[in-house]
Design a protein around this motif. Structure first.
Motif, PDB file in Angstrom:
ATOM      1  N   HIS A   1       6.573  -4.279  -4.775  1.00  0.00           N
ATOM      2  CA  HIS A   1       6.422  -2.755  -4.744  1.00  0.00           C
ATOM      3  C   HIS A   1       4.918  -2.340  -5.379  1.00  0.00           C
ATOM      4  CE1 HIS A   1      10.583  -3.734  -4.694  1.00  0.00           C
ATOM      5  NE2 HIS A   1      10.894  -2.515  -4.158  1.00  0.00           N
ATOM      6  N   TRP A   2       4.475  -1.352  -4.598  1.00  0.00           N
ATOM      7  CA  TRP A   2       3.159  -0.842  -5.222  1.00  0.00           C
ATOM      8  C   TRP A   2       2.984   0.496  -4.669  1.00  0.00           C
ATOM      9  CZ3 TRP A   2      -2.162  -3.267  -2.569  1.00  0.00           C
ATOM     10  CH2 TRP A   2      -3.205  -2.572  -3.238  1.00  0.00           C
ATOM     11  N   VAL A   3       2.979   1.585  -5.743  1.00  0.00           N
ATOM     12  CA  VAL A   3       3.131   2.909  -5.408  1.00  0.00           C
ATOM     13  C   VAL A   3       1.868   3.529  -6.426  1.00  0.00           C
ATOM     14  CG1 VAL A   3       4.469   5.002  -5.560  1.00  0.00           C
ATOM     15  CG2 VAL A   3       5.301   2.790  -5.089  1.00  0.00           C
ATOM     16  N   THR A   4       1.302   4.504  -5.797  1.00  0.00           N
ATOM     17  CA  THR A   4       0.358   5.311  -6.551  1.00  0.00           C
ATOM     18  C   THR A   4       0.645   6.830  -6.246  1.00  0.00           C
ATOM     19  OG1 THR A   4      -1.666   3.649  -6.613  1.00  0.00           O
ATOM     20  CG2 THR A   4      -1.886   5.926  -6.998  1.00  0.00           C
ATOM     21  N   ILE A   5       1.018   7.476  -7.366  1.00  0.00           N
ATOM     22  CA  ILE A   5       1.493   9.010  -7.177  1.00  0.00           C
ATOM     23  C   ILE A   5       0.409   9.683  -8.044  1.00  0.00           C
ATOM     24  CG2 ILE A   5       3.231  10.542  -8.034  1.00  0.00           C
ATOM     25  CD1 ILE A   5       5.157   8.362  -7.650  1.00  0.00           C
TER      26      ILE A   5
ATOM     27  N   TRP B   1       3.647  -1.067 -10.202  1.00  0.00           N
ATOM     28  CA  TRP B   1       3.879  -2.314  -9.354  1.00  0.00           C
ATOM     29  C   TRP B   1       5.059  -3.012  -9.849  1.00  0.00           C
ATOM     30  CZ3 TRP B   1      -1.476  -4.846 -10.471  1.00  0.00           C
ATOM     31  CH2 TRP B   1      -2.665  -4.393  -9.956  1.00  0.00           C
ATOM     32  N   PHE B   2       6.065  -3.433  -9.027  1.00  0.00           N
ATOM     33  CA  PHE B   2       7.214  -4.358  -9.452  1.00  0.00           C
ATOM     34  C   PHE B   2       6.676  -5.558  -9.147  1.00  0.00           C
ATOM     35  CE2 PHE B   2      11.069  -6.731  -9.745  1.00  0.00           C
ATOM     36  CZ  PHE B   2      11.588  -6.020 -11.051  1.00  0.00           C
ATOM     37  N   MET B   3       6.742  -6.537 -10.129  1.00  0.00           N
ATOM     38  CA  MET B   3       6.412  -7.992  -9.772  1.00  0.00           C
ATOM     39  C   MET B   3       7.555  -8.687 -10.135  1.00  0.00           C
ATOM     40  SD  MET B   3       3.002  -7.331  -9.950  1.00  0.00           S
ATOM     41  CE  MET B   3       2.343  -8.937 -10.049  1.00  0.00           C
TER      42      MET B   3
ATOM     43  N   PRO C   1       4.172  -8.722   2.207  1.00  0.00           N
ATOM     44  CA  PRO C   1       3.057  -8.110   1.238  1.00  0.00           C
ATOM     45  C   PRO C   1       3.648  -6.478   0.839  1.00  0.00           C
ATOM     46  CG  PRO C   1       2.052  -9.147   2.920  1.00  0.00           C
ATOM     47  CD  PRO C   1       3.401  -9.276   3.243  1.00  0.00           C
ATOM     48  N   ALA C   2       3.380  -6.176  -0.552  1.00  0.00           N
ATOM     49  CA  ALA C   2       3.701  -5.224  -0.624  1.00  0.00           C
ATOM     50  C   ALA C   2       2.894  -3.971  -0.049  1.00  0.00           C
ATOM     51  CB  ALA C   2       3.685  -4.929  -2.383  1.00  0.00           C
ATOM     52  N   GLU C   3       3.342  -2.952   0.431  1.00  0.00           N
ATOM     53  CA  GLU C   3       2.765  -1.880   1.194  1.00  0.00           C
ATOM     54  C   GLU C   3       2.269  -1.059  -0.131  1.00  0.00           C
ATOM     55  OE1 GLU C   3       3.132   1.968   4.149  1.00  0.00           O
ATOM     56  OE2 GLU C   3       4.699   0.408   3.761  1.00  0.00           O
ATOM     57  N   HIS C   4       0.882  -0.501  -0.013  1.00  0.00           N
ATOM     58  CA  HIS C   4       0.471   0.311  -1.017  1.00  0.00           C
ATOM     59  C   HIS C   4       0.797   1.976  -0.558  1.00  0.00           C
ATOM     60  CE1 HIS C   4      -3.018   2.061  -3.748  1.00  0.00           C
ATOM     61  NE2 HIS C   4      -1.868   2.206  -4.067  1.00  0.00           N
ATOM     62  N   VAL C   5       2.035   2.179  -1.102  1.00  0.00           N
ATOM     63  CA  VAL C   5       2.404   3.564  -0.980  1.00  0.00           C
ATOM     64  C   VAL C   5       1.913   4.531  -1.826  1.00  0.00           C
ATOM     65  CG1 VAL C   5       4.458   5.123  -0.592  1.00  0.00           C
ATOM     66  CG2 VAL C   5       4.578   2.646  -0.144  1.00  0.00           C
TER      67      VAL C   5
ATOM     68  N   ALA D   1       8.909   5.655  -6.728  1.00  0.00           N
ATOM     69  CA  ALA D   1       8.598   4.752  -7.545  1.00  0.00           C
ATOM     70  C   ALA D   1       9.793   3.932  -8.007  1.00  0.00           C
ATOM     71  CB  ALA D   1       7.663   5.205  -8.738  1.00  0.00           C
ATOM     72  N   GLY D   2      11.042   3.915  -7.483  1.00  0.00           N
ATOM     73  CA  GLY D   2      12.165   3.291  -7.890  1.00  0.00           C
ATOM     74  C   GLY D   2      13.041   4.492  -8.548  1.00  0.00           C
TER      75      GLY D   2
END
Length: 445
Positions: A193-197, A358-360, A384-388, A397-398
């Motif tokens: 998981h890859w999130v930028t807010i 990021w969730f690793m 691959p984690a999509e950069h949301v 972000a979960g």
């Protein structure tokens, strides 16, 4: 990245001894530090340009010519893997007329070529080609106007950089927590998981939040069935480098909860199934046995199910180990993964920031799909984690982190109130106070 990490031979059990309590000054954490432009500018000069930051994952820079770009405040950073297999970090700017050199977030290239006038640098940052080289009256810039390199190191599967050319090593910066985090096979974890807010709140509210568990029963009411939040039953530690940690028991309801077995067993259904435990064994007031039983079962079946738990304490098999790394990183470590959290300053506005999650996931050996208890969904190692990216409230972000994100904008507005003067902290919020006093010390240097 090499198949065999040399740190594998050094991985050992983490030091879990209680650290001495620091002497705290108790100076006011005044509200203007969350919205003052002057304070923001001082932070940029004294904090952001002098601390170690993460650019990305080592596995993004595997082949020669791989590169990634990242941003911190107004600055753009470029990392490459050179022909000599060395990873380097540079300011992402052409030396000709200040054009941003590489625009993409990642890629592979033989040369770093400016899109404006075609100046081309090799992967080590040396200027190799300019159009019309003979037209420069001051002489050819090739080999002279090279990219500006900054310190760069790899650790725990991450690529780190520091804009301070006189900085100490990353190892000295992290201090003893580096060996503790190394007890987790971080470099084997996959970013699922890859999130930028972009949020309407100051970056320090994020670090404040992840420095205490006082808010958990109110902001995360569902978590109290699988996580101990009370300071009386958690361990809090402070380190001279400015970093902190918090041990929070898991796999059962907080001790203050009366009952809770129904909610705990529902949340942990997939986890119990994976580790071959019968939920019925924990009904009728026996839920308090679950944590110890799950630890024993993971120790017994771990190798069979594709895990190496040899460097984990028993408590690591069920509990949450949370580290805050000064100034802006949090590692929320689980037995099978890591919630990696970061707040970055906005380019110009102290009342905004960028929040990265990021969730690793640590996949068992030979597994391609896995149920993430934290994210409450199945994840695939092959995707691959999509950069949301988006605004707070527009992207997720979960489930747990979204609850935090709902709080911070409200708090940012509240800090402007004429009715709020200063903090009034409980003892269990000492990690937050320690963070601010460390911040003040850096600003005073």
């Amino acid at each position: 990245m090499a198949d065999h990490d040399p740190r594998e031979l050094q991985r050992q059990l983490a030091d879990i001894s209680k650290q001495p309590e620091p002497e705290l000054r108790g100076t006011p954490i005044t509200p203007e530090r969350y919205f003052s432009k002057d304070y923001m500018d001082r932070e940029w000069d004294k904090i952001w340009t002098r601390t170690w930051q993460i650019a990305g994952l080592s596995r993004e820079l595997v082949k020669k010519g791989d590169y990634i770009t990242t941003s911190l405040g107004p600055e753009k950073i470029l990392c490459t893997r050179g022909e000599d297999d060395k990873i380097r970090a540079f300011y992402n700017v052409c030396q000709h007329r200040g054009m941003q050199l590489m625009e993409q977030a990642s890629g592979n290239t033989r040369r770093l070529t400016c899109p404006y006038h075609g100046w081309a640098y090799d992967l080590a940052g040396t200027l190799k080609f300019v159009p019309d080289e003979a037209d420069y009256p001051q002489g050819s810039p090739c080999g002279k106007l090279n990219l500006v390199e900054i310190p760069c190191e790899e650790w725990a599967g991450f690529v780190w950089y520091n804009m301070d050319e006189k900085c100490g090593s990353l190892k000295s910066y992290l201090g003893p927590i580096a060996d503790q985090i190394d007890s987790y096979p971080m470099e084997k974890m996959t970013r699922t998981h890859w999130v930028t807010i972009e949020g309407d709140f100051n970056w320090k509210l994020v670090q404040d939040n992840f420095s205490e568990s006082y808010h958990v029963p109110f902001v995360h009411p569902g978590s109290v069935y699988v996580l101990e939040y009370s300071h009386q039953h958690c361990q809090f530690d402070h380190y001279p480098e400015g970093h902190c940690r918090m041990f929070m028991p898991g796999a059962g309801p907080a001790r203050v909860i009366k009952g809770g077995e129904k909610q705990t067993l529902e949340i942990m259904a997939e986890e119990l199934k994976r580790w071959e435990l019968d939920p019925d064994d924990y009904r009728g007031g026996k839920i308090r046995n679950l944590r110890a039983d799950l630890q024993r079962q993971k120790r017994k079946l771990g190798e069979e199910k594709g895990y190496d738990f040899s460097t984990y304490h028993d408590d690591q098999l069920t509990d949450n180990w949370h580290y805050t790394i000064f100034p802006n990183l949090s590692f929320s470590l689980k037995p099978d993964g890591n919630i990696w959290l970061r707040a970055r300053p906005h380019e110009t506005d102290p009342e905004k920031c960028y929040f990265d999650m990021w969730f690793m996931t640590l996949f068992p050996k030979d597994a391609t799909e896995y149920y993430s208890l934290i994210m409450r969904e199945f994840v695939s190692i092959d995707t691959p984690a999509e950069h949301v990216q988006g605004k707070a409230g527009e992207v997720s972000a979960g489930p747990a982190i979204d609850e935090d994100l709902a709080i911070w904008p409200l708090q940012q507005r509240g800090l402007h109130s004429r009715g709020y003067k200063r903090d009034y902290l409980a003892g269990q919020e000492s990690r937050m106070r320690y963070f601010h006093e460390t911040l003040e010390d850096w600003l005073a240097r």
